[in-house]
Write a protein that holds these residues in place. Structure first.
Motif, PDB file in Angstrom:
ATOM      1  N   ARG A   1       0.834  -1.216   0.000  1.00 52.32           N
ATOM      2  CA  ARG A   1       0.000   0.000   0.000  1.00 52.32           C
ATOM      3  C   ARG A   1       0.860   1.254   0.000  1.00 52.32           C
ATOM      4  O   ARG A   1       0.615   2.184  -0.775  1.00 52.32           O
ATOM      5  N   ASP A   2       1.877   1.262   0.859  1.00 50.94           N
ATOM      6  CA  ASP A   2       2.758   2.436   0.925  1.00 50.94           C
ATOM      7  C   ASP A   2       3.487   2.662  -0.397  1.00 50.94           C
ATOM      8  O   ASP A   2       3.584   3.788  -0.876  1.00 50.94           O
ATOM      9  N   LEU A   3       4.000   1.569  -0.970  1.00 52.62           N
ATOM     10  CA  LEU A   3       4.732   1.698  -2.238  1.00 52.62           C
ATOM     11  C   LEU A   3       3.811   2.184  -3.345  1.00 52.62           C
ATOM     12  O   LEU A   3       4.175   3.090  -4.100  1.00 52.62           O
TER      13      LEU A   3
ATOM     14  N   LEU B   1       4.379   5.500  -5.399  1.00 52.64           N
ATOM     15  CA  LEU B   1       4.533   5.442  -6.858  1.00 52.64           C
ATOM     16  C   LEU B   1       3.476   6.274  -7.563  1.00 52.64           C
ATOM     17  O   LEU B   1       3.759   6.905  -8.587  1.00 52.64           O
ATOM     18  N   LEU B   2       2.268   6.301  -7.015  1.00 52.83           N
ATOM     19  CA  LEU B   2       1.223   7.142  -7.596  1.00 52.83           C
ATOM     20  C   LEU B   2       1.591   8.616  -7.457  1.00 52.83           C
ATOM     21  O   LEU B   2       1.418   9.395  -8.403  1.00 52.83           O
TER      22      LEU B   2
ATOM     23  N   ASP C   1       4.140  13.289 -14.267  1.00 53.35           N
ATOM     24  CA  ASP C   1       3.225  13.778 -15.303  1.00 53.35           C
ATOM     25  C   ASP C   1       3.233  15.302 -15.360  1.00 53.35           C
ATOM     26  O   ASP C   1       3.243  15.891 -16.452  1.00 53.35           O
ATOM     27  N   ARG C   2       3.237  15.943 -14.176  1.00 57.77           N
ATOM     28  CA  ARG C   2       3.296  17.415 -14.151  1.00 57.77           C
ATOM     29  C   ARG C   2       4.612  17.912 -14.740  1.00 57.77           C
ATOM     30  O   ARG C   2       4.625  18.846 -15.544  1.00 57.77           O
TER      31      ARG C   2
ATOM     32  N   ASN D   1      12.753   3.083  -9.181  1.00 54.54           N
ATOM     33  CA  ASN D   1      13.557   1.953  -8.704  1.00 54.54           C
ATOM     34  C   ASN D   1      14.055   2.196  -7.284  1.00 54.54           C
ATOM     35  O   ASN D   1      14.130   1.262  -6.480  1.00 54.54           O
ATOM     36  N   SER D   2      14.385   3.432  -6.976  1.00 52.51           N
ATOM     37  CA  SER D   2      14.806   3.772  -5.618  1.00 52.51           C
ATOM     38  C   SER D   2      13.660   3.532  -4.633  1.00 52.51           C
ATOM     39  O   SER D   2      13.875   2.990  -3.544  1.00 52.51           O
ATOM     40  N   GLU D   3      12.455   3.922  -5.010  1.00 52.60           N
ATOM     41  CA  GLU D   3      11.285   3.681  -4.155  1.00 52.60           C
ATOM     42  C   GLU D   3      11.056   2.187  -3.966  1.00 52.60           C
ATOM     43  O   GLU D   3      10.744   1.729  -2.873  1.00 52.60           O
TER      44      GLU D   3
END
Length: 181
Positions: free
Chosen positions: A66-68, A72-73, A80-81, A162-164
């Motif tokens: 959930r945290d990841l 990522l979202l 996107d911004r 990838n770091s996340e």
């Protein structure tokens, strides 16, 4: 018929021997039953511990996932911004018309690992090992500065993701190690 004292003593000794043997057999069966019950209790404790560990692992996995996904979202929205701002800035500039220098394009290709793929493929139909095929000696040359900027932005985003993910794997491992939920 009367038994002589010797026969009486022998009969009593035989009776005592039979009682002793029966008592020892009963004691051994009690000990074996106790061991069996102890083994069953240990098996129950072990299966409860495994079930508890699985439950904790599932909880840690669910929390880390959930945290990841949340992080990522957030990264995707931020990317996107940034991509939108970059595209708008590049549209207003003349970088869409500026071609990359062939040396810069070649360095970028090498950094992307294209040189290794070209070299390994060169031993096949392209030519002798270590010599790139003639049609792949120079980069295409149609890349623009804007393409470079977009590629760099995408590469940084890949690195951040990838770091996340690596951080999430470390968090998962530490959560399992700590046994937390």
């Amino acid at each position: 018929m009367t038994l002589t004292p010797l026969y009486r003593v022998l009969a009593v000794l035989a009776l005592l021997g039979a009682l002793l043997a029966g008592g020892l057999w009963y004691r051994a069966s009690l000990i074996q039953d106790g061991r069996d019950l102890e083994a069953q209790a240990a098996a129950v404790r072990q299966s409860l511990a495994v079930a508890s560990a699985r439950t904790k692992a599932e909880a840690v996995t669910a929390q880390v996932t959930r945290d990841l996904n949340s992080r990522l979202l957030q990264l995707q929205n931020q990317h996107d911004r940034i991509s939108s701002d970059l595209s708008a800035a590049l549209a207003d500039s003349d970088h869409r018309n500026q071609r990359l220098d062939a040396r810069v394009a070649r360095l970028l290709d090498e950094a992307a690992g294209l040189r290794a793929r070209i070299t390994s493929a060169a031993s096949g139909p392209g030519g002798p090992a270590g010599t790139p095929p003639p049609h792949q000696t120079e980069p295409a040359g149609d890349a623009t500065v804007a393409d470079l900027a977009e590629s760099v932005a995408q590469n940084y985003e890949i690195c951040r993701r990838n770091s996340e993910r690596l951080g999430a794997i470390q968090e998962f491992y530490e959560g399992l190690r700590a046994g937390r939920e």
